[in-house]
Design an enzyme around this catalytic site. Structure first.
Site, mmCIF file in Angstrom:
data_model
loop_
_atom_site.group_PDB
_atom_site.id
_atom_site.type_symbol
_atom_site.label_atom_id
_atom_site.label_comp_id
_atom_site.label_asym_id
_atom_site.label_seq_id
_atom_site.Cartn_x
_atom_site.Cartn_y
_atom_site.Cartn_z
ATOM 1 N N HIS A 259 27.816 38.073 49.826
ATOM 2 C CA HIS A 259 28.107 36.883 49.022
ATOM 3 C C HIS A 259 29.386 36.200 49.483
ATOM 4 O O HIS A 259 30.183 36.769 50.233
ATOM 5 C CB HIS A 259 28.105 37.205 47.532
ATOM 6 C CG HIS A 259 29.276 37.977 47.001
ATOM 7 N ND1 HIS A 259 30.352 37.354 46.402
ATOM 8 C CD2 HIS A 259 29.539 39.299 46.921
ATOM 9 C CE1 HIS A 259 31.205 38.265 45.975
ATOM 10 N NE2 HIS A 259 30.755 39.454 46.278
ATOM 11 N N ASP B 143 37.071 40.957 48.723
ATOM 12 C CA ASP B 143 35.851 40.746 47.936
ATOM 13 C C ASP B 143 35.587 39.273 47.759
ATOM 14 O O ASP B 143 36.181 38.619 46.900
ATOM 15 C CB ASP B 143 36.036 41.424 46.568
ATOM 16 C CG ASP B 143 34.793 41.356 45.706
ATOM 17 O OD1 ASP B 143 33.750 40.865 46.180
ATOM 18 O OD2 ASP B 143 34.860 41.798 44.545
ATOM 19 N N GLU C 163 27.583 35.705 43.094
ATOM 20 C CA GLU C 163 27.399 37.149 42.909
ATOM 21 C C GLU C 163 28.304 37.647 41.800
ATOM 22 O O GLU C 163 27.930 38.490 40.992
ATOM 23 C CB GLU C 163 27.711 37.882 44.220
ATOM 24 C CG GLU C 163 27.408 39.386 44.181
ATOM 25 C CD GLU C 163 28.564 40.270 43.733
ATOM 26 O OE1 GLU C 163 28.372 41.488 43.643
ATOM 27 O OE2 GLU C 163 29.666 39.770 43.460
ATOM 28 N N GLU C 164 29.543 37.103 41.771
ATOM 29 C CA GLU C 164 30.535 37.619 40.818
ATOM 30 C C GLU C 164 30.090 37.437 39.374
ATOM 31 O O GLU C 164 30.422 38.232 38.505
ATOM 32 C CB GLU C 164 31.893 36.947 41.043
ATOM 33 C CG GLU C 164 32.529 37.281 42.389
ATOM 34 C CD GLU C 164 32.924 38.745 42.522
ATOM 35 O OE1 GLU C 164 32.697 39.524 41.581
ATOM 36 O OE2 GLU C 164 33.467 39.099 43.580
ATOM 37 N N ASP D 148 29.339 43.772 51.013
ATOM 38 C CA ASP D 148 30.057 42.986 50.015
ATOM 39 C C ASP D 148 31.545 43.035 50.360
ATOM 40 O O ASP D 148 32.019 42.273 51.193
ATOM 41 C CB ASP D 148 29.735 43.545 48.622
ATOM 42 C CG ASP D 148 30.322 42.730 47.486
ATOM 43 O OD1 ASP D 148 31.311 42.036 47.702
ATOM 44 O OD2 ASP D 148 29.791 42.806 46.358
ATOM 45 N N HIS E 222 39.861 41.815 42.453
ATOM 46 C CA HIS E 222 39.622 40.745 41.464
ATOM 47 C C HIS E 222 40.894 40.126 40.889
ATOM 48 O O HIS E 222 40.866 39.545 39.803
ATOM 49 C CB HIS E 222 38.737 41.253 40.317
ATOM 50 C CG HIS E 222 37.276 41.306 40.678
ATOM 51 N ND1 HIS E 222 36.283 41.462 39.740
ATOM 52 C CD2 HIS E 222 36.650 41.219 41.868
ATOM 53 C CE1 HIS E 222 35.099 41.482 40.331
ATOM 54 N NE2 HIS E 222 35.307 41.339 41.636
#
Ligand SMILES: *[C@@H]1O[C@H](CO)[C@@H](O)[C@H](O)[C@H]1NC(C)=O
Ligand SMILES: *[C@@H]1O[C@H](CO)[C@@H](O)[C@H](O)[C@H]1NC(C)=O
Ligand SMILES: *[C@@H]1O[C@H](CO)[C@@H](O)[C@H](O)[C@H]1NC(C)=O
Ligand SMILES: *[C@@H]1O[C@H](CO)[C@@H](O)[C@H](O)[C@H]1NC(C)=O
Length: 713
Positions: free
Chosen positions: A354, A364, A401-402, A430, A514
């Site tokens: 993604h 990420d 995706e998140e 990922d 994140h």
């Protein structure tokens, strides 16, 4: 004279034969495969990868924003510049963004009562020109509203943590719970809190889990750890795909929308939270912890040695949490590149990663995107040197995706029948790189292929040995994870359709996950300073894809599958040894699978031997295809059209997320769910459901062996 005129056609015929031998023999593709990791092709590729990552992570690019559409254009034009035909496939999906947040802590027992309102901002370090574009910290799909109540500390917020509180006599009902990140999916943190009667949830990042205990650790940018103001954002949605279109694709055009669930219907699905929540930093969490009195929490609930003593409450600290989010339908973009197969264009090997990120997304997910672009670059080079894959290779760069695996899931739902009948394998990356050390998960028929590929690539952190050799240092055989978790885009491929899949990465968990500190500078300083791990990730990813795309017989080993099923069954069986559940049907079906796996392996071996004679080859190409179809379709047999009880989207009876933790990878989720219920109810009926699930699973395994055998009964 006669001799020489005859010799011309004879010579031509010999040249023609040589051509056939070299062009259609296995050795012809192996030349390209060794080229794929050759020095000539990968010198400087670390710089190219670094450049891609820098460009992709300049600005925050959350799904549904202009910045992420721009990133899609970059991926599209890069694919195109490598001569890969590409397109952008859009969907209109339900996304959420924060409008307002507030969090106030009141200390009613201090005199006079004191109140502090947290600013909820992550500290910007100098030299980050786009930090002001980062969204305010929030939980996607959080419930809008206000929650006020005494605060209770509930450790990681797992079911067993609430059991512990109950035993301590602490009543969570009507409180706002303080939970630390780390053990389970955040959507399950909020769900468990709601089930326990809490009215609001505050999730913080404990220094012990993300900050590195010890006063020496200051946090990023000084070291790799999460700084004390760092906040982990993320989704709470525990389903897969657009919440308003469960099971069908969110296709819209300018003049017509597709069918969508109403907000109320989405709430009834049970996949979105029903109470407000906010993610906060270690600094704020620590402050709130100091306002909690009552009993001292257990030793395993405490923080770093130098942290304050954690107590469970309730109160006296009192929290007032308010969150308002906006719910919108926005366009997202999947970018798709296709290398058409020369012999079997209707068989697909799919690579996916993604692009959308909560902030800058250096680990990420764009370490994976940079690796995908590197794989594309090398495939482009092979193509220019004359390589055409036997089967079609599809490179996918997913969006959203998140929020809940949305881009990949909508595409899988839209193309369900085509994928179910034609997809050979799905290969996911990922968070491709966050540090040293190779990790892989796979459906078990791909274990052997992974081992082979890792034997062909040097470990970027110790070039005197292969990745395989580093991988096995800790154990005799490499530890391969399974794909039951809901953590990334392999989920729709494995769990909804039943496509053999792989997920690989270097590094694993990393502290700035994140947060706004997952940026290019972090990667360059701590994640992969020379970008050699990225190069290695691209090498393994591409090699696995090349084998699947080019080998005449699919490199699937179902004996590994049978062994894995045997182990998983034993684990479940041991959990309920005294409950009178009969596992014989599963053990029997596994033995049949083993037999079928041996049988097809022998059939392939026999056919391969005849194929040394070129002239026999074309004659039995249908036979080759038939054997490959059995190998491809055996995984589909593990799916059941009704899906798991109460979770019909999840069709796979061997791999699906745990009901209590969307990130947890479960084997036999149907049996596991039923055991969980039966343990709670302990009624005859409930244990009967467990036995039913055992039968149902054994039937799926039997179906897989029937498919492998290829005979009608
Ligand atoms: C917990 O508190 C709620 C409301 O404060 C109350 O209704 C409930 O009976 C309490 N439960 C127990 C087990 O004490
Ligand atoms: C909680 O905070 C909100 C927003 O700041 C405010 O409107 C509300 O009055 C507060 N409630 C209580 C009980 O303090
Ligand atoms: C690197 O590989 C060599 C050769 O296999 C091995 O002897 C050595 O211990 C490895 N070094 C590290 C740091 O793992
Ligand atoms: C690529 O690797 C070489 C060493 O092999 C190193 O000198 C160079 O700095 C690396 N490039 C980047 C961008 O890290």
């Amino acid at each position: 004279m006669i001799i020489t005129t005859l010799m011309i056609p004879i010579c031509l015929y010999i040249i023609y034969l040589l051509f056939i031998i070299t062009s259609s023999s296995p050795s012809s593709y192996s030349i390209y495969h060794s080229l794929f990791t050759s020095t000539s092709l990968i010198t400087n590729s670390n710089s190219t990868i670094s450049h891609h990552l820098y460009t992709l992570t300049r600005r925050p690019h959350v799904a549904g924003t202009q910045a992420n559409a721009d990133a899609a254009s970059y991926v599209f034009s890069t694919f195109t510049s490598y001569s890969l035909p590409s397109r952008i496939t859009s969907y209109h999906v339900s996304l959420t963004y924060p409008i307002s947040r507030s969090l106030t802590l009141t200390h009613p027992q201090s005199d006079p009562p004191t109140s502090i309102t947290f600013d909820l901002n992550q500290k910007i370090y100098s030299g980050d020109p786009y930090a002001n574009e980062v969204l305010p910290t929030f939980h996607a799909y959080a419930k809008s509203g206000t929650a006020v109540g005494k605060v209770v500390y509930v450790n990681y917020g797992r079911v067993e943590d609430y059991d512990t509180l109950k035993q301590m006599g602490v009543n969570v009902s009507g409180t706002v719970v303080l939970v630390r990140y780390g053990e389970i999916f955040r959507g399950d943190i909020v769900r468990n809190a709601h089930l326990a009667g809490a009215v609001g949830v505050v999730v913080y990042t404990d220094k012990k889990d993300y900050g590195g205990c010890g006063s020496k650790n200051k946090g990023y940018p000084d070291d790799r750890w999460m700084p004390s103001s760092g906040v982990q954002v993320g989704t709470l949605y525990s389903g897969a795909g657009d919440p308003t279109t469960p099971g069908w694709a969110s296709i819209s055009s300018s003049n017509a929308d597709c069918e969508r669930l109403s907000d109320d219907e989405v709430e009834q699905s049970g996949d979105v939270p029903l109470i407000p929540s906010l993610p906060i930093s270690w600094a704020d969490g620590d402050f709130i912890l100091r306002s909690i009195g009552g009993q001292v929490a257990n030793a395993d609930w405490q923080g770093c040695p130098d942290s304050s003593v954690y107590r469970v409450g309730p109160g006296p600290g009192f929290l007032n949490l308010t969150y308002t989010g906006s719910q919108v339908i926005n366009a997202i973009q999947n970018v798709i590149a296709v290398i058409e197969g020369a012999i079997e264009p209707d068989r697909f090997v799919i690579l996916g990663n993604h692009r959308d990120a909560w902030t800058f997304g250096a680990v990420d997910p764009n370490s994976g995107t940079a690796a995908l672009l590197e794989v594309a670059r090398r495939f482009g080079k092979l193509k220019r040197k004359g390589w055409r894959p036997r089967r079609t290779i599809i490179l996918c760069n997913w969006d959203a995706e998140e929020y809940g695996l949305i881009g990949s899931t909508e595409w899988v739902e839209e193309n369900r029948e085509m994928l179910a009948s034609r997809a050979v394998a799905y290969l996911n990356v990922d968070c491709g790189v966050s540090g040293p050390g190779f990790h892989a998960s796979a459906t078990p028929q791909l274990d052997e292929l992974l081992k082979q590929a890792t034997q062909q690539v040097r470990d970027p952190d110790n070039i005197s040995q292969t990745i395989y050799e580093s991988w096995i240092t800790s154990s005799e055989s490499p530890l391969i994870g399974r794909l039951g978790g809901g953590g990334s885009d392999y989920a729709p491929f494995v769990q909804h359709i039943g496509i053999p899949s792989v997920d690989i990465l270097f590094g694993g968990g990393y502290p700035v996950y994140h947060s706004m500190y997952d940026d290019f500078v972090w990667m360059k300083k701590f994640g992969d300073p020379m970008f050699h791990r990225h190069v290695a990730a691209a090498s393994i990813w591409g090699l696995v894809a090349l084998q699947l795309a080019d080998k005449e017989f699919l490199p699937f080993n179902y004996l590994s599958y049978a062994n894995e099923l045997q182990t998983s069954t034993k684990v479940l069986h041991d959990v309920v040894l005294d409950k009178g559940i009969d596992f014989t049907p599963i053990y029997k079906s596994i033995r049949n699978l083993e037999k079928a796996a041996n049988k097809i392996a022998n059939q392939i071996k026999a056919l391969e031997e005849t194929r040394h004679f070129i002239l026999l080859r074309n004659k039995d190409s249908f036979k080759v295809r038939e054997l490959n179809d059995r190998l491809m379709m055996a995984e589909r047999a593990f799916t059941d059209r009704n899906g798991l009880l109460g979770r019909p989207w999840y069709k796979h009876l061997v791999y699906a997320p745990s009901s209590h933790d969307d990130y947890g990878s479960k084997s036999f989720p149907g049996i596991d769910d039923a055991i969980e219920v039966a343990k709670n109810l302990n009624t005859k009926e409930a244990w009967h459901v467990v036995q039913h699930e055992v039968w149902r699973t054994s039937r799926a395994i039997t179906h897989a062996s029937l498919v492998l055998n290829g005979d009608l009964t």
